[in-house]
Design a protein around this motif. Sequence first.
Motif, PDB file in Angstrom:
ATOM      1  N   LYS A  68      38.542  39.257  52.380  1.00  0.00           N
ATOM      2  CA  LYS A  68      37.245  39.478  52.411  1.00  0.00           C
ATOM      3  C   LYS A  68      36.583  38.840  53.882  1.00  0.00           C
ATOM      4  O   LYS A  68      35.502  39.217  54.294  1.00  0.00           O
ATOM      5  CB  LYS A  68      36.473  38.830  51.366  1.00  0.00           C
ATOM      6  CG  LYS A  68      36.581  37.359  51.031  1.00  0.00           C
ATOM      7  CD  LYS A  68      36.019  36.937  49.811  1.00  0.00           C
ATOM      8  CE  LYS A  68      36.265  35.487  49.670  1.00  0.00           C
ATOM      9  NZ  LYS A  68      35.982  34.954  48.410  1.00  0.00           N
ATOM     10  N   PHE A 127      34.457  41.037  56.477  1.00  0.00           N
ATOM     11  CA  PHE A 127      33.119  40.601  57.039  1.00  0.00           C
ATOM     12  C   PHE A 127      32.979  41.020  58.504  1.00  0.00           C
ATOM     13  O   PHE A 127      32.336  41.414  59.123  1.00  0.00           O
ATOM     14  CB  PHE A 127      32.673  39.266  56.600  1.00  0.00           C
ATOM     15  CG  PHE A 127      31.432  38.725  57.446  1.00  0.00           C
ATOM     16  CD1 PHE A 127      30.118  39.256  57.116  1.00  0.00           C
ATOM     17  CD2 PHE A 127      31.826  37.669  58.304  1.00  0.00           C
ATOM     18  CE1 PHE A 127      29.027  38.716  57.717  1.00  0.00           C
ATOM     19  CE2 PHE A 127      30.631  37.179  59.146  1.00  0.00           C
ATOM     20  CZ  PHE A 127      29.209  37.955  58.763  1.00  0.00           C
ATOM     21  N   PHE A 171      29.953  45.566  54.509  1.00  0.00           N
ATOM     22  CA  PHE A 171      30.611  44.613  53.693  1.00  0.00           C
ATOM     23  C   PHE A 171      30.447  44.852  52.372  1.00  0.00           C
ATOM     24  O   PHE A 171      31.554  44.930  51.815  1.00  0.00           O
ATOM     25  CB  PHE A 171      29.977  43.183  54.074  1.00  0.00           C
ATOM     26  CG  PHE A 171      30.825  42.129  53.459  1.00  0.00           C
ATOM     27  CD1 PHE A 171      32.137  41.538  53.754  1.00  0.00           C
ATOM     28  CD2 PHE A 171      30.118  41.677  52.099  1.00  0.00           C
ATOM     29  CE1 PHE A 171      32.792  40.639  53.081  1.00  0.00           C
ATOM     30  CE2 PHE A 171      30.949  40.664  51.427  1.00  0.00           C
ATOM     31  CZ  PHE A 171      32.267  40.272  51.917  1.00  0.00           C
ATOM     32  N   SER A 177      34.078  45.774  50.440  1.00  0.00           N
ATOM     33  CA  SER A 177      34.477  44.746  49.617  1.00  0.00           C
ATOM     34  C   SER A 177      34.273  44.871  48.020  1.00  0.00           C
ATOM     35  O   SER A 177      34.824  44.248  47.300  1.00  0.00           O
ATOM     36  CB  SER A 177      33.883  43.200  49.863  1.00  0.00           C
ATOM     37  OG  SER A 177      32.238  43.526  49.660  1.00  0.00           O
ATOM     38  N   PRO A 236      30.521  36.464  52.988  1.00  0.00           N
ATOM     39  CA  PRO A 236      31.844  36.471  52.556  1.00  0.00           C
ATOM     40  C   PRO A 236      32.509  35.566  51.445  1.00  0.00           C
ATOM     41  O   PRO A 236      32.863  35.684  50.642  1.00  0.00           O
ATOM     42  CB  PRO A 236      32.899  36.505  53.562  1.00  0.00           C
ATOM     43  CG  PRO A 236      32.173  35.935  54.669  1.00  0.00           C
ATOM     44  CD  PRO A 236      30.737  36.207  54.555  1.00  0.00           C
TER      45      PRO A 236
END
Lengths: 202, 297
Positions: free
Chosen positions: A123, A127, A150, A154, B199
């Motif tokens: 992840k 990003f 993103f 993801s 994230p």
Amino acid sequence: MQKKIVLRNGVYMMNSIDLNRSRDTAFIKEVERISGQDISSCYQCGNCTAGCPAAFVYDRQVSQIMRAVQLGLKEQALGCNSIWYCLSCSMCSLRCPNMIDVALVMETLRHMARHEGLVTVPKMEKFWFSFMDTVRAFGRTYEVGTMALFMMRSLKFTTDLDLAPAALKLRKLPFIPHSAQAAAGKIIERYRKRAKEEGVRP
Amino acid sequence: MKYSYYPGCSQEGSALDYGKSTGAVCAALGITLNPIPDWSCCGSTPAHAVDEELSAALCARNLDIAAREKADLVVTPCPSCLSNLRTARYRMRDEKFRERVNELLDSPAADELPDATSIMQLIGRLHDAEDISARVVKPLKGIRLAAYYGCLMSRPARIMEFGDPENPTLMETLLAACGAEMVDFPIKTVCCGASAGIPERPLTAYNSGKILELATKLGVDAIAVACPLCQMNLDLRQKQAAKAMDLNFDMPVMYFTQLMGLAMNIAPEHLGIEQLCVKPAALMSKYAANSANGGEK
């Protein structure tokens, strides 16, 4: 929340370094060559770990990673989640009594892991790719675009949705990209092409 | 000395208020900001996280344009841009590295690239505390502030050359000259969690939470910052940080340029004060009361 973090930390701290493996001396030299740091001068004082703001999410602490590199334990050094969560704040480098740029060692290890196709925390990379894709397209960062890419990469479609109302009201995160600039995109294209030719992960 | 201005992408988006207030304060101080023509992104954290040559190429392009414009110095408000620009310049001295970077550019970068500095250092270099004080019309009297620099402004120390890397004091000097009361803020250079907010939220929420917690305990009216990402993490993401810490926060987080601008009697709308997520209500009423008293210094 805080309790959970302490618990996680406690669990992760149980990890230990396996000394029974063979020493990969080529790996040690490679890390020293790329980072330009004298890894052997680390005497395990733990100052880097003590000051690290990301320590609580690491599965292996910075000082342990330094030890793993000293011992040539490549898998341990490149396979940890820590090199991905590192915030590059350089507190470790600043507080190292032996003047090792520890943050640069962490970055070097991340680059080496990527070159070997070893991505322990996808992840984070997703990003970074999302961010770079908007720069490639528009020449400058485009926050909403980064976020959208993103989410798609993801499959986390609710990322930061809680921030949307405030951000919209403040007119700080425009829905249309704020630039059209081609030069940065060309640099990124060339970089990706070269990485492909050299057989490394772009 | 000729300066070229590198605004950085956030000045057009998440840090519009930083851009506005930087422009207004520099204009009031007689500093002309000429943007680098057709400037592009420095790559921020993602570029160097992926590859240092890519990061250097994105920066070198901008430094190279500034060199062709005969600029002696590139100046930027953003610590992340500054860190990347300075790192690129530092590493481009290595011939092999420079060759690899030049391969990624339209044409090879100039051999001698201009140095880069922050808006804060430029202001500090051109105007000492006495000079700033002399320009203050509405002093920030009775306003308590914590100066928070974040991690990138002063580190890596050998590249950033920003005074004591763990205890910089320039922001305190500038804001004290504006009449504010500066408290000791021991975690002023501890990382806020930087770009992990998207994230890996806990990494940012917990680190920002610790900064907000200490500032709250110290009873300051606002945290003064110089970094767009710190500002976003502490302000826009304040509720996420509060949740992570199981606490409540109501802590305004303002750019040092906004605070300087207020002291120099620049209208709040020209400083983007209304674009702060957590409104500095208590600070603004103290400020209004000060000016009603004739702005005594």
